[in-house]
Design an enzyme around this catalytic site. Structure first.
Site, PDB file in Angstrom:
ATOM      1  N   TYR A  82       0.851  -1.188   0.000  1.00 11.14           N
ATOM      2  CA  TYR A  82       0.000   0.000   0.000  1.00 11.14           C
ATOM      3  C   TYR A  82       0.888   1.239   0.000  1.00 11.14           C
ATOM      4  CZ  TYR A  82      -3.639  -3.314   1.488  1.00 11.14           C
ATOM      5  OH  TYR A  82      -4.494  -4.384   1.586  1.00 11.14           O
ATOM      6  N   SER A 125     -13.147  -5.621   2.099  1.00 10.01           N
ATOM      7  CA  SER A 125     -14.149  -5.050   1.194  1.00 10.01           C
ATOM      8  C   SER A 125     -15.563  -5.480   1.556  1.00 10.01           C
ATOM      9  CB  SER A 125     -13.841  -5.417  -0.267  1.00 10.01           C
ATOM     10  OG  SER A 125     -12.647  -4.828  -0.690  1.00 10.01           O
ATOM     11  N   PRO A 126     -15.954  -5.391   2.842  1.00  2.74           N
ATOM     12  CA  PRO A 126     -17.305  -5.811   3.228  1.00  2.74           C
ATOM     13  C   PRO A 126     -18.391  -4.910   2.662  1.00  2.74           C
ATOM     14  CG  PRO A 126     -16.253  -4.676   5.053  1.00  2.74           C
ATOM     15  CD  PRO A 126     -15.205  -4.840   3.990  1.00  2.74           C
ATOM     16  N   LEU A 127     -17.997  -3.753   2.135  1.00  2.00           N
ATOM     17  CA  LEU A 127     -18.963  -2.842   1.516  1.00  2.00           C
ATOM     18  C   LEU A 127     -18.859  -2.864  -0.010  1.00  2.00           C
ATOM     19  CD1 LEU A 127     -18.668   0.186   3.998  1.00  2.00           C
ATOM     20  CD2 LEU A 127     -20.334  -1.688   3.983  1.00  2.00           C
ATOM     21  N   GLY A 128     -18.278  -3.933  -0.536  1.00  2.62           N
ATOM     22  CA  GLY A 128     -18.212  -4.067  -1.989  1.00  2.62           C
ATOM     23  C   GLY A 128     -17.447  -2.954  -2.657  1.00  2.62           C
ATOM     24  N   ARG A 129     -16.330  -2.536  -2.033  1.00  2.00           N
ATOM     25  CA  ARG A 129     -15.475  -1.464  -2.567  1.00  2.00           C
ATOM     26  C   ARG A 129     -16.261  -0.165  -2.762  1.00  2.00           C
ATOM     27  NH1 ARG A 129     -10.970  -4.489  -4.024  1.00  2.00           N
ATOM     28  NH2 ARG A 129     -11.480  -6.692  -4.233  1.00  2.00           N
ATOM     29  N   HIS A 171       0.045 -12.040   1.326  1.00  2.00           N
ATOM     30  CA  HIS A 171      -0.979 -11.236   0.658  1.00  2.00           C
ATOM     31  C   HIS A 171      -1.553 -11.952  -0.569  1.00  2.00           C
ATOM     32  CE1 HIS A 171      -2.074  -6.726  -0.144  1.00  2.00           C
ATOM     33  NE2 HIS A 171      -3.110  -7.520  -0.255  1.00  2.00           N
ATOM     34  N   SER A 201     -22.169   1.216  -0.169  1.00  2.00           N
ATOM     35  CA  SER A 201     -22.320   2.462   0.592  1.00  2.00           C
ATOM     36  C   SER A 201     -22.477   3.640  -0.362  1.00  2.00           C
ATOM     37  CB  SER A 201     -21.097   2.682   1.498  1.00  2.00           C
ATOM     38  OG  SER A 201     -19.913   2.741   0.726  1.00  2.00           O
TER      39      SER A 201
END
Length: 333
Positions: free
Chosen positions: A62, A208-212, A129, A216
């Protein structure tokens, strides 16, 4: 919006305990636009810790490296002993080219580099990773085992690994956690990988629990699921989630996170954010209760064929491309 205190869960069977929701730190330094102001990100990390979120997730890629440096600055002055620090190795960038590496020399060099950038003596949870398909997984884990024995790493994790790769790795040294993409629009891991983790007593970290950002209504990305030929179809899922969220008097992102939280007490999600107000909304999802009927409703609209497009472009390895060669007779582990 008042912050919610965060409980704790046991991650895996080796003794690691973490906050029920973690913090993905990638977006502070990379991928989602330019790096954010350092002082603001340090303040966000400290706010998260004070709220009870103690699992901080980063990687040497990152930035590259800049996210680990940021966390190192945030963890000074007595903060280090209040967190569980997770970082990753395995994606090596040379002149902009990505190479997956898991050879022992690289594993050791990557660990030493991360320790230095983070300013710590030991990494709590060290993930591979991506899996180097040229190196038997037993060889990579063998080097990680040495790092554990030397006190440089406490617990070992894998990311985007197949069920068979997880089994082979776990036979060399206990795997504490597997990081995988899991959300209402990425449910393929439920077929084989999640059951394998539970059989072996391995914790699950959902990235990515919010689908990237999709769940949201956040930024759209270059990935296949956001391309015009797929996006129109996929937006139907968001619209249906939004209707249920309105009924529950919560945001779509809180509903999506609550769905992950209801998957079991061996699952920790690591939503990322760069804003304190979004962080507060995310942890408020821990207090959101879903009935079995609501869970079933969500899962019916988020079925396997509800989303069109791959998670990544074809150049980025996932668990589907994580099988390694068998360990040769006499090959050191």
């Amino acid at each position: 919006m008042a912050t919610t205190k965060v409980g704790r869960i046991k991650l895996g069977s080796q003794g690691l305990e973490v906050s029920a929701q973690g913090l993905g730190c990638m977006g502070m330094s990379a991928i989602y636009g330019p790096p954010k102001p350092e002082a603001d990100m340090v303040a966000l990390i400290h706010h998260a810790i004070n709220s009870g979120v103690t699992l901080l997730d980063t990687s040497d890629v990152y930035g590259p490296h800049t996210n680990e440096i940021l966390l190192g600055k945030a963890l000074k002055d007595g903060v280090r002993n209040r967190v569980e620090l997770a970082t990753k190795f395995g994606i090596h960038l040379t002149e902009g080219q990505r190479e997956i590496r898991g050879d022992p020399a690289y594993v050791r060099a990557a660990c030493e580099g991360s320790l230095k950038r983070l300013g710590v003596d030991c990494i709590d949870l060290y993930y591979q990773h991506r899996i180097d398909t040229r190196v038997p997984i037993e060889v990579t884990i063998g080097e990680l085992k040495k790092l554990v024995e030397e006190g440089k790493v406490k617990y070992i994790g894998l990311s985007e690994a197949s069920a068979s790769t997880i089994r082979r790795a776990h036979a060399v040294h206990p795997i504490t956690a597997v990081q995988l993409e899991w959300s209402l629009w990425s449910r393929d891991v439920e077929e084989e990988i999640v059951p394998t983790c539970r059989e072996l007593g391995i914790g699950i970290v959902a990235y990515s629990p919010l689908g990237r950002g999709f769940l949201s209504s956040g930024p759209k990305m270059y990935l296949p699921r956001f391309q015009p030929e797929n996006l129109k179809h996929n937006e139907r899922l968001y619209e249906q989630v939004n209707k249920i969220a309105a009924r529950k008097e919560c945001t779509p992102s809180q509903l999506a996170l609550a769905w992950i939280h209801h998957q079991g007490n061996d699952v920790c999600s690591i939503p990322g954010t760069t804003k304190i107000e979004n962080f507060n909304q995310n942890i408020a999802a821990l207090a959101l209760k879903l009935t079995p009927e609501e869970m079933a409703e969500l899962e019916s609209i988020a079925s396997a064929d509800a989303v069109k497009g791959d998670r990544y472009t074809g150049t980025f390895a996932t668990y589907h491309e994580s099988e390694t060669p068998p360990l040769s007779s006499g090959q050191p582990v």
